[in-house]
Design a protein around this motif. Sequence first.
Motif, PDB file in Angstrom:
ATOM      1  N   GLY A 115     -47.188 -41.060  24.981  1.00  0.00           N
ATOM      2  CA  GLY A 115     -45.789 -40.558  24.678  1.00  0.00           C
ATOM      3  C   GLY A 115     -44.690 -40.995  25.502  1.00  0.00           C
ATOM      4  O   GLY A 115     -43.632 -40.247  25.650  1.00  0.00           O
ATOM      5  N   CYS A 116     -44.853 -41.978  26.226  1.00  0.00           N
ATOM      6  CA  CYS A 116     -43.789 -42.534  26.977  1.00  0.00           C
ATOM      7  C   CYS A 116     -43.821 -44.244  26.986  1.00  0.00           C
ATOM      8  O   CYS A 116     -44.968 -44.652  26.723  1.00  0.00           O
ATOM      9  CB  CYS A 116     -43.568 -41.871  28.562  1.00  0.00           C
ATOM     10  SG  CYS A 116     -45.123 -42.609  29.599  1.00  0.00           S
ATOM     11  N   ILE A 117     -42.890 -44.894  27.450  1.00  0.00           N
ATOM     12  CA  ILE A 117     -42.600 -46.150  27.819  1.00  0.00           C
ATOM     13  C   ILE A 117     -42.460 -46.321  29.126  1.00  0.00           C
ATOM     14  O   ILE A 117     -41.456 -46.207  29.560  1.00  0.00           O
ATOM     15  CB  ILE A 117     -41.823 -46.975  26.932  1.00  0.00           C
ATOM     16  CG1 ILE A 117     -42.246 -47.140  25.555  1.00  0.00           C
ATOM     17  CG2 ILE A 117     -41.957 -48.457  27.386  1.00  0.00           C
ATOM     18  CD1 ILE A 117     -41.413 -47.633  24.386  1.00  0.00           C
ATOM     19  N   ALA A 118     -43.600 -46.581  30.371  1.00  0.00           N
ATOM     20  CA  ALA A 118     -43.342 -46.656  31.482  1.00  0.00           C
ATOM     21  C   ALA A 118     -43.105 -48.064  31.904  1.00  0.00           C
ATOM     22  O   ALA A 118     -43.758 -49.082  31.535  1.00  0.00           O
ATOM     23  CB  ALA A 118     -44.301 -46.046  32.477  1.00  0.00           C
ATOM     24  N   ARG A 119     -42.451 -48.182  33.087  1.00  0.00           N
ATOM     25  CA  ARG A 119     -42.095 -49.801  33.632  1.00  0.00           C
ATOM     26  C   ARG A 119     -41.965 -49.625  35.046  1.00  0.00           C
ATOM     27  O   ARG A 119     -41.316 -48.913  35.604  1.00  0.00           O
ATOM     28  CB  ARG A 119     -40.696 -50.569  32.795  1.00  0.00           C
ATOM     29  CG  ARG A 119     -40.480 -51.670  33.247  1.00  0.00           C
ATOM     30  CD  ARG A 119     -39.447 -52.250  32.556  1.00  0.00           C
ATOM     31  NE  ARG A 119     -39.146 -53.509  32.850  1.00  0.00           N
ATOM     32  CZ  ARG A 119     -38.172 -53.780  34.021  1.00  0.00           C
ATOM     33  NH1 ARG A 119     -37.752 -52.921  34.787  1.00  0.00           N
ATOM     34  NH2 ARG A 119     -37.988 -54.928  34.009  1.00  0.00           N
ATOM     35  N   PRO A 120     -42.370 -50.677  36.006  1.00  0.00           N
ATOM     36  CA  PRO A 120     -42.033 -50.691  37.304  1.00  0.00           C
ATOM     37  C   PRO A 120     -40.677 -50.931  37.443  1.00  0.00           C
ATOM     38  O   PRO A 120     -39.991 -51.929  36.696  1.00  0.00           O
ATOM     39  CB  PRO A 120     -42.825 -51.810  37.838  1.00  0.00           C
ATOM     40  CG  PRO A 120     -44.050 -51.893  37.012  1.00  0.00           C
ATOM     41  CD  PRO A 120     -43.538 -51.524  35.698  1.00  0.00           C
ATOM     42  N   MET A 121     -39.889 -50.330  38.428  1.00  0.00           N
ATOM     43  CA  MET A 121     -38.551 -50.503  38.625  1.00  0.00           C
ATOM     44  C   MET A 121     -38.554 -51.289  39.918  1.00  0.00           C
ATOM     45  O   MET A 121     -38.723 -50.614  40.828  1.00  0.00           O
ATOM     46  CB  MET A 121     -37.539 -49.088  38.623  1.00  0.00           C
ATOM     47  CG  MET A 121     -37.965 -48.375  37.413  1.00  0.00           C
ATOM     48  SD  MET A 121     -37.510 -48.885  35.949  1.00  0.00           S
ATOM     49  CE  MET A 121     -35.780 -49.158  36.050  1.00  0.00           C
ATOM     50  N   LEU A 122     -37.857 -52.703  39.840  1.00  0.00           N
ATOM     51  CA  LEU A 122     -37.718 -53.299  41.125  1.00  0.00           C
ATOM     52  C   LEU A 122     -36.357 -53.289  41.793  1.00  0.00           C
ATOM     53  O   LEU A 122     -36.086 -53.745  42.803  1.00  0.00           O
ATOM     54  CB  LEU A 122     -37.838 -54.624  40.522  1.00  0.00           C
ATOM     55  CG  LEU A 122     -39.577 -55.177  40.007  1.00  0.00           C
ATOM     56  CD1 LEU A 122     -39.828 -56.512  39.941  1.00  0.00           C
ATOM     57  CD2 LEU A 122     -40.787 -54.458  41.059  1.00  0.00           C
ATOM     58  N   GLY A 123     -35.372 -52.721  41.013  1.00  0.00           N
ATOM     59  CA  GLY A 123     -34.107 -52.753  41.502  1.00  0.00           C
ATOM     60  C   GLY A 123     -33.387 -54.181  41.621  1.00  0.00           C
ATOM     61  O   GLY A 123     -32.529 -54.210  42.379  1.00  0.00           O
ATOM     62  N   MET A 124     -33.969 -54.910  40.746  1.00  0.00           N
ATOM     63  CA  MET A 124     -33.453 -56.232  40.673  1.00  0.00           C
ATOM     64  C   MET A 124     -33.176 -56.885  39.388  1.00  0.00           C
ATOM     65  O   MET A 124     -33.944 -56.468  38.560  1.00  0.00           O
ATOM     66  CB  MET A 124     -33.975 -57.205  41.490  1.00  0.00           C
ATOM     67  CG  MET A 124     -34.228 -57.020  42.964  1.00  0.00           C
ATOM     68  SD  MET A 124     -35.189 -58.228  43.853  1.00  0.00           S
ATOM     69  CE  MET A 124     -36.718 -57.501  43.366  1.00  0.00           C
ATOM     70  N   SER A 125     -32.410 -57.990  38.914  1.00  0.00           N
ATOM     71  CA  SER A 125     -32.464 -58.677  37.758  1.00  0.00           C
ATOM     72  C   SER A 125     -32.267 -60.303  38.140  1.00  0.00           C
ATOM     73  O   SER A 125     -31.717 -60.476  39.233  1.00  0.00           O
ATOM     74  CB  SER A 125     -31.160 -58.456  36.949  1.00  0.00           C
ATOM     75  OG  SER A 125     -29.787 -58.846  37.495  1.00  0.00           O
ATOM     76  N   PHE A 126     -32.975 -60.923  37.226  1.00  0.00           N
ATOM     77  CA  PHE A 126     -33.275 -62.339  37.598  1.00  0.00           C
ATOM     78  C   PHE A 126     -32.620 -63.570  36.497  1.00  0.00           C
ATOM     79  O   PHE A 126     -32.479 -63.027  35.465  1.00  0.00           O
ATOM     80  CB  PHE A 126     -34.814 -62.374  37.716  1.00  0.00           C
ATOM     81  CG  PHE A 126     -35.529 -61.380  38.696  1.00  0.00           C
ATOM     82  CD1 PHE A 126     -35.281 -61.642  39.880  1.00  0.00           C
ATOM     83  CD2 PHE A 126     -36.015 -60.509  38.132  1.00  0.00           C
ATOM     84  CE1 PHE A 126     -36.209 -60.502  40.700  1.00  0.00           C
ATOM     85  CE2 PHE A 126     -36.767 -59.420  38.628  1.00  0.00           C
ATOM     86  CZ  PHE A 126     -36.686 -59.649  40.111  1.00  0.00           C
ATOM     87  N   ARG A 127     -32.842 -64.682  36.882  1.00  0.00           N
ATOM     88  CA  ARG A 127     -32.844 -65.787  36.053  1.00  0.00           C
ATOM     89  C   ARG A 127     -33.941 -66.738  36.432  1.00  0.00           C
ATOM     90  O   ARG A 127     -34.468 -66.543  37.771  1.00  0.00           O
ATOM     91  CB  ARG A 127     -31.340 -66.544  36.308  1.00  0.00           C
ATOM     92  CG  ARG A 127     -30.134 -66.099  35.870  1.00  0.00           C
ATOM     93  CD  ARG A 127     -29.088 -66.701  36.045  1.00  0.00           C
ATOM     94  NE  ARG A 127     -28.529 -66.800  37.446  1.00  0.00           N
ATOM     95  CZ  ARG A 127     -28.208 -67.832  38.218  1.00  0.00           C
ATOM     96  NH1 ARG A 127     -27.822 -69.003  37.208  1.00  0.00           N
ATOM     97  NH2 ARG A 127     -27.774 -67.609  39.491  1.00  0.00           N
TER      98      ARG A 127
END
Length: 233
Positions: A115-127
């Motif tokens: 009942g959810c969509i979980a995801r690790p949160m890394l606090g960054m975005s990338f190229r």
Amino acid sequence: MLFFSERYQFALIQVESTVEMEPPGDGSIPRYNEKVLTLARDKKLSLKLHHGTIMWEEEDCFLFVSCKLLPCGIGGPVINHDGEIVGLSCYYDGDLAIISMTTIRICITMWTKFGCIARPMLGMSFRTVKLLDIVRQDRLSYKYKISDGFIVDMVAVHSDAEECGIRRGNVISFSNVDARYLPEFEDRLLNIALDSLNGTSQVNDFELEVNDLIGKVKRTIILPLQISYGSED
């Protein structure tokens, strides 16, 4: 409508029907430079196919296709020349983006079971280093001996990544995650969260190799892993 994901730009809808429906065949992750067809409706609600090519571009978890979205379209299936659905298209900042079917399948599995969509949160975005122009790739390879990994585009304020000293422009690679491109990386993160929900595996941190190009320093850090179990309405 059961759920809408702002991050992935797709909705899960429950449909009741007296007619037995056969699910479409799924393909693998969309490939760069692959010829595809996008299916959407025009202003008269007629279904239209547009031919396009998956470009050597990506942002966040999205790829991009060379054709344009129809004027009243909000997205639809992306089909390869084998007739397999490899993703769903969506409107993304003026361009036609694709979210991989592999990512959607993991999300559906997670939602159905938990009942959810979980995801690790890394606090960054990338190229992705592999998708830089050839001049920048050559410079990284010649000057810094870097031919793979991800360039940090953004570090969230007060995040664990910032506390660990990761800064914009650093080039990083992950020991825990085997992925060369962002869509593959997204799938790995979702699978880590799914394993955590299933209780089959618990990952508490990521080991990162961080290259500081300005300071010419390479170091290995342990980034605490925080899994977000919230879901967008």
